[in-house]
Design an enzyme around this catalytic site. Structure first.
Site, mmCIF file in Angstrom:
data_model
loop_
_atom_site.group_PDB
_atom_site.id
_atom_site.type_symbol
_atom_site.label_atom_id
_atom_site.label_comp_id
_atom_site.label_asym_id
_atom_site.label_seq_id
_atom_site.Cartn_x
_atom_site.Cartn_y
_atom_site.Cartn_z
ATOM 1 N N ILE A 166 5.893 -3.351 -7.460
ATOM 2 C CA ILE A 166 5.092 -2.214 -7.853
ATOM 3 C C ILE A 166 5.765 -1.100 -6.875
ATOM 4 O O ILE A 166 5.484 -1.065 -5.795
ATOM 5 C CB ILE A 166 3.591 -2.290 -7.584
ATOM 6 C CG1 ILE A 166 3.016 -3.470 -8.239
ATOM 7 C CG2 ILE A 166 2.910 -1.081 -7.902
ATOM 8 C CD1 ILE A 166 1.845 -3.824 -7.841
ATOM 9 N N ARG A 167 6.418 -0.073 -7.472
ATOM 10 C CA ARG A 167 7.117 1.051 -6.742
ATOM 11 C C ARG A 167 7.913 0.460 -5.658
ATOM 12 O O ARG A 167 7.452 0.743 -4.434
ATOM 13 C CB ARG A 167 6.286 2.075 -6.465
ATOM 14 C CG ARG A 167 5.431 2.825 -7.633
ATOM 15 C CD ARG A 167 4.732 4.066 -7.243
ATOM 16 N NE ARG A 167 3.823 3.844 -6.207
ATOM 17 C CZ ARG A 167 2.639 3.067 -6.282
ATOM 18 N NH1 ARG A 167 2.241 2.409 -7.333
ATOM 19 N NH2 ARG A 167 1.952 2.747 -5.106
ATOM 20 N N CYS A 182 6.274 -5.327 0.452
ATOM 21 C CA CYS A 182 6.515 -3.792 0.109
ATOM 22 C C CYS A 182 6.118 -2.937 1.161
ATOM 23 O O CYS A 182 6.858 -2.646 1.974
ATOM 24 C CB CYS A 182 5.329 -3.827 -1.160
ATOM 25 S SG CYS A 182 5.905 -2.446 -2.362
ATOM 26 N N GLY A 200 0.806 -1.079 -0.103
ATOM 27 C CA GLY A 200 -0.061 -0.015 0.015
ATOM 28 C C GLY A 200 1.034 1.127 -0.099
ATOM 29 O O GLY A 200 1.764 1.306 -0.682
ATOM 30 N N ARG A 259 12.699 3.316 -0.065
ATOM 31 C CA ARG A 259 11.397 3.490 -0.581
ATOM 32 C C ARG A 259 11.573 3.776 -2.119
ATOM 33 O O ARG A 259 12.512 4.405 -2.370
ATOM 34 C CB ARG A 259 10.662 4.435 0.088
ATOM 35 C CG ARG A 259 10.101 4.226 1.243
ATOM 36 C CD ARG A 259 9.153 5.278 1.944
ATOM 37 N NE ARG A 259 7.670 5.723 1.039
ATOM 38 C CZ ARG A 259 7.359 6.659 0.386
ATOM 39 N NH1 ARG A 259 8.098 7.865 0.709
ATOM 40 N NH2 ARG A 259 6.220 6.754 -0.127
ATOM 41 N N HIS A 263 5.383 -8.525 -4.228
ATOM 42 C CA HIS A 263 3.942 -8.885 -3.917
ATOM 43 C C HIS A 263 3.661 -10.529 -4.408
ATOM 44 O O HIS A 263 3.222 -10.606 -5.291
ATOM 45 C CB HIS A 263 2.851 -8.158 -4.491
ATOM 46 C CG HIS A 263 3.079 -6.619 -4.046
ATOM 47 N ND1 HIS A 263 2.494 -6.017 -2.914
ATOM 48 C CD2 HIS A 263 3.605 -5.489 -4.669
ATOM 49 C CE1 HIS A 263 2.525 -4.809 -2.864
ATOM 50 N NE2 HIS A 263 3.339 -4.452 -3.875
ATOM 51 N N GLU A 297 1.311 -11.958 -3.250
ATOM 52 C CA GLU A 297 -0.184 -12.009 -3.162
ATOM 53 C C GLU A 297 -0.874 -11.604 -4.563
ATOM 54 O O GLU A 297 -2.059 -11.871 -4.354
ATOM 55 C CB GLU A 297 -0.667 -11.289 -1.629
ATOM 56 C CG GLU A 297 -0.663 -9.669 -2.097
ATOM 57 C CD GLU A 297 0.748 -9.232 -1.792
ATOM 58 O OE1 GLU A 297 1.526 -9.940 -1.857
ATOM 59 O OE2 GLU A 297 0.615 -7.781 -1.902
HETATM 60 N N1 GLN Z 1 5.865 2.918 -2.572
HETATM 61 C C1 GLN Z 1 5.177 2.463 -1.641
HETATM 62 C C2 GLN Z 1 5.453 2.897 -0.182
HETATM 63 O O1 GLN Z 1 6.605 3.595 -0.114
HETATM 64 C C3 GLN Z 1 5.051 0.898 -1.410
HETATM 65 C C4 GLN Z 1 4.478 0.422 -2.718
HETATM 66 C C5 GLN Z 1 3.600 -1.024 -2.425
HETATM 67 O O2 GLN Z 1 3.298 -1.373 -1.650
HETATM 68 N N2 GLN Z 1 3.237 -1.298 -3.632
HETATM 69 O O3 GLN Z 1 4.982 2.679 0.785
#
Ligand code: GLN
Length: 196
Positions: A139-140, A82, A50, A111, A175, A177
């Site tokens: 994802i990021r 993440c 998240g 991050r 992830h 999941e």
């Molecule tokens: N970039 C998000 C953060 O800094 C993490 C991204 C993710 O959980 N998919 O919290």
């Protein structure tokens, strides 16, 4: 050893339903952890992906951050994916100055470390302790830049650490999941069993 476990999913923000699905597919009970009292009677806790700065803010506002830290320090097995990994780390780089993490695994995490073209990608990873390559979605994603002496590195991408474990705390940058691959969640289940 087929006892059904009760696994909490921290539900203040982020991708909760995907973890519920994985836990249930493995035959265990998933419970949503929204308040401090929900930390009682769970065998393990998953912190989802998240936005870590939002999660931190909501946990601080609700007063849940300290009980959560105490529960994990007291031995509650935890698995963060993440943003969940960022929340569990001792040191977080490139975050907001007011963001707080739980500090229960001795790693330094950056991050959004996987740069722009690689904002999002999927691949198979070798993962120490898991037989087959693990299907992973990034994802990021954050990366782990330093690990303490008691931390075991479990997976890397281009020599960048993306999964690690210290005793009863497991973290992944990615992830599992969001895939059909249950192996990392099964690994966490085994961690819970061996910590009991
Ligand atoms: N970039 C998000 C953060 O800094 C993490 C991204 C993710 O959980 N998919 O919290």
């Amino acid at each position: 050893m087929s006892t059904k476990l009760t696994i909490g999913i921290l539900s203040v923000q982020g991708g909760v339903a995907e973890h519920v699905r994985m836990v249930e597919k493995l035959g265990h009970e998933a419970v949503l952890v929204r308040r401090t009292e929900h930390l009682a009677n769970i065998d393990g806790l998953i912190l989802p992906g998240g936005e870590s700065t939002t999660m931190s803010r909501l946990l601080l506002l609700s007063g849940m951050i300290e009980p959560l830290r105490e529960a994990i320090q007291g031995g509650l097995p935890a698995f963060g994916t993440c943003a969940g990994m960022i929340m569990l780390a001792t040191t977080v780089l490139d975050t907001r100055p007011d963001a707080e993490s739980l500090g229960v695994i001795d790693v330094t995490v950056r991050r959004n470390a996987f740069g722009r073209q690689r904002d999002s990608f999927e691949g198979e990873l070798d993962f120490t302790g898991i037989a087959n390559p693990v299907d992973s979605v990034f994802i990021r994603a954050p990366q782990i830049e330093e690990v303490g002496g008691d931390v075991q590195v479990l997976a890397t991408v281009d020599e960048r650490v993306v999964a690690a474990r210290q005793n009863h705390v497991l973290v992944t940058s990615f992830h599992p999941e969001l895939t059909e691959d249950l192996q990392v969640h099964q690994y966490f289940v085994e961690m819970i069993r061996s910590s009991r």
